[in-house]
Design a protein around this motif. Structure first.
Motif, PDB file in Angstrom:
ATOM      1  N   GLU A 230       0.944  -1.311   0.002  1.00  0.00           N
ATOM      2  CA  GLU A 230      -0.008   0.102   0.190  1.00  0.00           C
ATOM      3  C   GLU A 230       0.816   1.118   0.099  1.00  0.00           C
ATOM      4  N   VAL A 231       0.749   1.972  -0.973  1.00  0.00           N
ATOM      5  CA  VAL A 231       1.685   3.306  -1.168  1.00  0.00           C
ATOM      6  C   VAL A 231       1.081   4.287  -0.578  1.00  0.00           C
ATOM      7  N   LEU A 232      -0.304   4.456  -0.153  1.00  0.00           N
ATOM      8  CA  LEU A 232      -0.982   5.572   0.551  1.00  0.00           C
ATOM      9  C   LEU A 232      -0.644   5.504   1.908  1.00  0.00           C
ATOM     10  N   SER A 233      -0.528   6.691   2.720  1.00  0.00           N
ATOM     11  CA  SER A 233      -0.439   6.893   4.163  1.00  0.00           C
ATOM     12  C   SER A 233      -1.715   6.361   4.838  1.00  0.00           C
ATOM     13  N   GLU A 234      -1.752   6.176   5.989  1.00  0.00           N
ATOM     14  CA  GLU A 234      -2.865   5.853   6.724  1.00  0.00           C
ATOM     15  C   GLU A 234      -3.986   6.988   6.916  1.00  0.00           C
ATOM     16  N   ASP A 235      -3.511   8.177   6.796  1.00  0.00           N
ATOM     17  CA  ASP A 235      -4.398   9.410   6.789  1.00  0.00           C
ATOM     18  C   ASP A 235      -4.975   9.492   5.380  1.00  0.00           C
ATOM     19  N   LEU A 236      -4.274   9.138   4.038  1.00  0.00           N
ATOM     20  CA  LEU A 236      -4.831   9.149   2.790  1.00  0.00           C
ATOM     21  C   LEU A 236      -5.989   8.183   2.779  1.00  0.00           C
ATOM     22  N   LEU A 237      -5.484   6.807   3.457  1.00  0.00           N
ATOM     23  CA  LEU A 237      -6.590   5.758   3.417  1.00  0.00           C
ATOM     24  C   LEU A 237      -7.854   6.291   4.226  1.00  0.00           C
ATOM     25  N   GLN A 238      -7.658   6.774   5.178  1.00  0.00           N
ATOM     26  CA  GLN A 238      -8.851   7.140   5.836  1.00  0.00           C
ATOM     27  C   GLN A 238      -9.707   8.288   5.065  1.00  0.00           C
TER      28      GLN A 238
ATOM     29  N   GLN B 113     -11.354   9.358  -7.389  1.00  0.00           N
ATOM     30  CA  GLN B 113     -11.352   7.889  -7.234  1.00  0.00           C
ATOM     31  C   GLN B 113     -10.936   7.452  -8.714  1.00  0.00           C
ATOM     32  N   LYS B 114     -11.039   8.243  -9.922  1.00  0.00           N
ATOM     33  CA  LYS B 114     -10.441   7.668 -10.887  1.00  0.00           C
ATOM     34  C   LYS B 114      -8.832   7.924 -10.907  1.00  0.00           C
ATOM     35  N   GLN B 115      -8.415   8.858 -10.053  1.00  0.00           N
ATOM     36  CA  GLN B 115      -6.823   8.935  -9.928  1.00  0.00           C
ATOM     37  C   GLN B 115      -6.373   7.886  -8.938  1.00  0.00           C
ATOM     38  N   ARG B 116      -7.260   7.396  -8.033  1.00  0.00           N
ATOM     39  CA  ARG B 116      -6.944   6.232  -7.177  1.00  0.00           C
ATOM     40  C   ARG B 116      -6.716   4.990  -8.144  1.00  0.00           C
ATOM     41  N   LYS B 117      -7.574   4.640  -8.820  1.00  0.00           N
ATOM     42  CA  LYS B 117      -7.479   3.616  -9.756  1.00  0.00           C
ATOM     43  C   LYS B 117      -6.315   3.767 -10.667  1.00  0.00           C
ATOM     44  N   GLN B 118      -5.875   4.896 -11.129  1.00  0.00           N
ATOM     45  CA  GLN B 118      -4.738   5.033 -12.188  1.00  0.00           C
ATOM     46  C   GLN B 118      -3.521   4.807 -10.838  1.00  0.00           C
ATOM     47  N   LEU B 119      -3.653   5.211  -9.966  1.00  0.00           N
ATOM     48  CA  LEU B 119      -2.440   4.884  -9.223  1.00  0.00           C
ATOM     49  C   LEU B 119      -2.161   3.422  -8.725  1.00  0.00           C
ATOM     50  N   ALA B 120      -3.285   2.778  -8.639  1.00  0.00           N
ATOM     51  CA  ALA B 120      -3.498   1.423  -8.389  1.00  0.00           C
ATOM     52  C   ALA B 120      -2.709   0.510  -9.585  1.00  0.00           C
ATOM     53  N   LYS B 121      -2.972   1.028 -10.933  1.00  0.00           N
ATOM     54  CA  LYS B 121      -2.497   0.599 -12.140  1.00  0.00           C
ATOM     55  C   LYS B 121      -1.143   0.647 -12.221  1.00  0.00           C
ATOM     56  N   LEU B 122      -0.745   1.986 -11.803  1.00  0.00           N
ATOM     57  CA  LEU B 122       0.780   2.241 -11.940  1.00  0.00           C
ATOM     58  C   LEU B 122       1.674   1.423 -10.785  1.00  0.00           C
TER      59      LEU B 122
ATOM     60  N   ALA C 259       8.938   3.843 -14.046  1.00  0.00           N
ATOM     61  CA  ALA C 259       7.468   3.330 -13.587  1.00  0.00           C
ATOM     62  C   ALA C 259       7.457   3.764 -11.729  1.00  0.00           C
ATOM     63  N   GLY C 260       8.636   3.974 -11.238  1.00  0.00           N
ATOM     64  CA  GLY C 260       8.368   4.361  -9.690  1.00  0.00           C
ATOM     65  C   GLY C 260       8.314   5.695  -9.991  1.00  0.00           C
ATOM     66  N   ASN C 261       8.956   6.488 -10.708  1.00  0.00           N
ATOM     67  CA  ASN C 261       8.737   7.958 -10.675  1.00  0.00           C
ATOM     68  C   ASN C 261       7.176   8.363 -11.144  1.00  0.00           C
ATOM     69  N   LYS C 262       6.619   7.442 -11.936  1.00  0.00           N
ATOM     70  CA  LYS C 262       5.098   7.797 -12.233  1.00  0.00           C
ATOM     71  C   LYS C 262       4.287   7.435 -11.099  1.00  0.00           C
ATOM     72  N   VAL C 263       4.572   6.392 -10.456  1.00  0.00           N
ATOM     73  CA  VAL C 263       3.723   5.940  -9.114  1.00  0.00           C
ATOM     74  C   VAL C 263       3.799   7.373  -7.948  1.00  0.00           C
ATOM     75  N   GLU C 264       5.258   7.925  -8.089  1.00  0.00           N
ATOM     76  CA  GLU C 264       5.190   8.747  -6.970  1.00  0.00           C
ATOM     77  C   GLU C 264       4.375  10.195  -7.392  1.00  0.00           C
ATOM     78  N   GLN C 265       4.555  10.737  -8.727  1.00  0.00           N
ATOM     79  CA  GLN C 265       4.112  11.870  -9.080  1.00  0.00           C
ATOM     80  C   GLN C 265       2.543  11.571  -9.055  1.00  0.00           C
ATOM     81  N   CYS C 266       1.865  10.341  -9.447  1.00  0.00           N
ATOM     82  CA  CYS C 266       0.659  10.258  -9.277  1.00  0.00           C
ATOM     83  C   CYS C 266      -0.145  10.289  -7.700  1.00  0.00           C
ATOM     84  N   LYS C 267       0.764   9.717  -7.109  1.00  0.00           N
ATOM     85  CA  LYS C 267       0.628   9.727  -5.679  1.00  0.00           C
ATOM     86  C   LYS C 267       0.520  10.970  -5.030  1.00  0.00           C
TER      87      LYS C 267
END
Length: 208
Positions: A1-9, A113-122, A161-169
């Motif tokens: 899980e790449v999101l912090s607990e705050d973001l998950l909440q 929520q679309k961004q969240r799905k995009q992050l999961a794909k990345l 790929a890691g950079n894309k994940v960080e940018q999207c996150k």
């Protein structure tokens, strides 16, 4: 899980906020007596209260100068004015509350929520290239120089790929925090409803 607990909440809270806005929008629409999306004048013509006012005024002309006729004329004018105020009130509620609630439920939150799905794909793409990079290392064995070009290529892909994940996150986190920072503004919608809804309706009941 790449999101912090705050973001998950916040992510879990988005579903609740969206549901609340969706149902509030639906219930408010059901309260309207006029036609949604029309201006105050057109809405006024279609109100049941306007029909009542017209009926009173027509009856007053038939009763001419009788006491009942004069009372119907006066009451018809009052109901006509109340219908006008109600139509203006509904236009205000629609513009200031109903439309923004729709935007939150059907535009703002779905975009996040679309961004969240995009992050999961990345993240999946990142995991995939990372697994291939690890496998390439294992396949090279002790002879690390045997697959240098392939390993280097996979390393570049993994870093990209890691950079894309960080940018999207980062963008997702910014949008989430910005959205939740506007909770006070969302609350004002309901304060406005509480303060506005009784004004024309209160006069309506007093007049009848």
């Amino acid at each position: 899980e790449v999101l912090s607990e705050d973001l998950l909440q916040i992510e879990r809270r988005l579903d609740t906020v969206r549901s609340m806005c969706h149902h509030s929008h639906k219930r408010l629409m059901a309260c309207f007596q006029g036609q949604h999306g029309t201006d105050a004048e057109r809405r006024h013509k279609k109100l049941p209260l306007t029909a009542l006012a017209q009926n009173m005024q027509e009856a007053s002309t038939q009763l001419e100068d009788s006491l009942l006729g004069k009372m119907l004329e006066t009451c018809g004018d009052a109901e006509h004015q109340l219908a006008l105020e109600l139509s203006q009130h509904e236009v205000l509620i629609e513009k200031e509350i109903v439309d923004p609630l729709y935007g939150i439920a059907e535009v703002e939150i779905p975009n996040i929520q679309k961004q969240r799905k995009q992050l999961a794909k990345l993240v999946l793409d990142w995991d995939s290239v990372r697994a291939r990079w690890n496998q390439a290392h294992k396949s090279s064995g002790t002879n690390f120089q045997g697959l240098p070009s392939k390993i280097d290529t996979l390393k570049e892909e993994m870093d990209e790929a890691g950079n894309k994940v960080e940018q999207c996150k980062d963008q997702l986190a910014a949008d989430m925090y910005n959205f939740m920072a506007k909770e006070g503004e969302f609350g004002k919608f309901f304060v406005t409803i509480s303060g506005q809804k009784s004004q024309p309706l209160g006069r309506l009941w007093k007049s009848t």
